[in-house]
Scaffold this motif. Structure first.
Motif, short mmCIF file in Angstrom:
data_model
loop_
_atom_site.label_atom_id
_atom_site.label_comp_id
_atom_site.label_asym_id
_atom_site.label_seq_id
_atom_site.Cartn_x
_atom_site.Cartn_y
_atom_site.Cartn_z
N ARG A 24 0.87 -1.13 -0.05
CA ARG A 24 -0.06 -0.16 0.12
C ARG A 24 0.87 1.23 0.14
NH1 ARG A 24 -2.59 -0.35 6.09
NH2 ARG A 24 -0.85 0.27 7.18
N GLN A 25 0.36 2.36 -0.52
CA GLN A 25 1.07 3.51 -0.40
C GLN A 25 -0.09 4.82 -0.37
OE1 GLN A 25 3.14 4.47 -4.17
NE2 GLN A 25 4.54 5.89 -2.74
N ALA A 26 0.24 5.32 0.76
CA ALA A 26 -0.56 6.30 1.55
C ALA A 26 -0.10 7.89 0.61
CB ALA A 26 -0.78 6.52 2.60
N ALA A 28 -5.15 3.88 1.63
CA ALA A 28 -4.11 4.11 0.80
C ALA A 28 -4.66 3.50 -0.79
CB ALA A 28 -2.84 3.13 1.31
N ARG A 82 5.77 3.50 -0.58
CA ARG A 82 4.97 2.13 -0.57
C ARG A 82 5.58 1.14 0.38
NH1 ARG A 82 3.91 0.06 -6.79
NH2 ARG A 82 3.16 2.22 -6.56
#
Length: 124
Positions: free
Chosen positions: A37-39, A90, A44
């Motif tokens: 996930r990448q907010a 995310a 990431r």
């Protein structure tokens, strides 16, 4: 190889979602499958991974809440996410590697294939 992630959406805190990642070939042709996930504004990160031998690995922040699993017949890996919190918001990506779990960790040298992301938004 194509990986197609789906299942994201908007959910209230405490809710659940199940993400799916469908591969264009047998998932057992990969040694490791993972969810990342990448907010916004953050790097990431590997959230969960599963090896061909069924070993699993989770980020500390999701242990006990998220579960990674797979269905070989459907060429699909899943991420069941329970007790979602706003900090879980995310874009989630699936990925595949022919190496090992360690290679899936930042900077992900072992990731060979990425799926397009699916947005997960958790409201408070």
């Amino acid at each position: 190889v194509q990986l197609q992630a789906s299942g994201g959406g908007l959910v209230q805190a405490g809710g659940s979602l199940r993400l799916s990642c469908a591969a264009s070939r047998s998932i057992f042709s990969f040694d490791v499958l993972g969810w990342y996930r990448q907010a916004p504004g953050k790097e990431r990160e590997l959230v969960a991974g599963i090896t061909s031998g069924s070993s699993t690995n989770y980020a500390d922040s999701v242990k006990g809440r998220f579960t990674i699993s797979r269905d070989g017949a459907k060429h699909t890996v899943y991420l069941q996410m329970n007790s979602l919190q706003p900090e879980d918001t995310a874009v989630y990506y699936c990925a595949a590697s022919s190496q090992n779990m360690v290679s899936m960790i930042n900077p992900f040298p072992g990731v060979e294939y990425w799926g397009k992301g699916t947005q997960v938004t958790v409201s408070s």
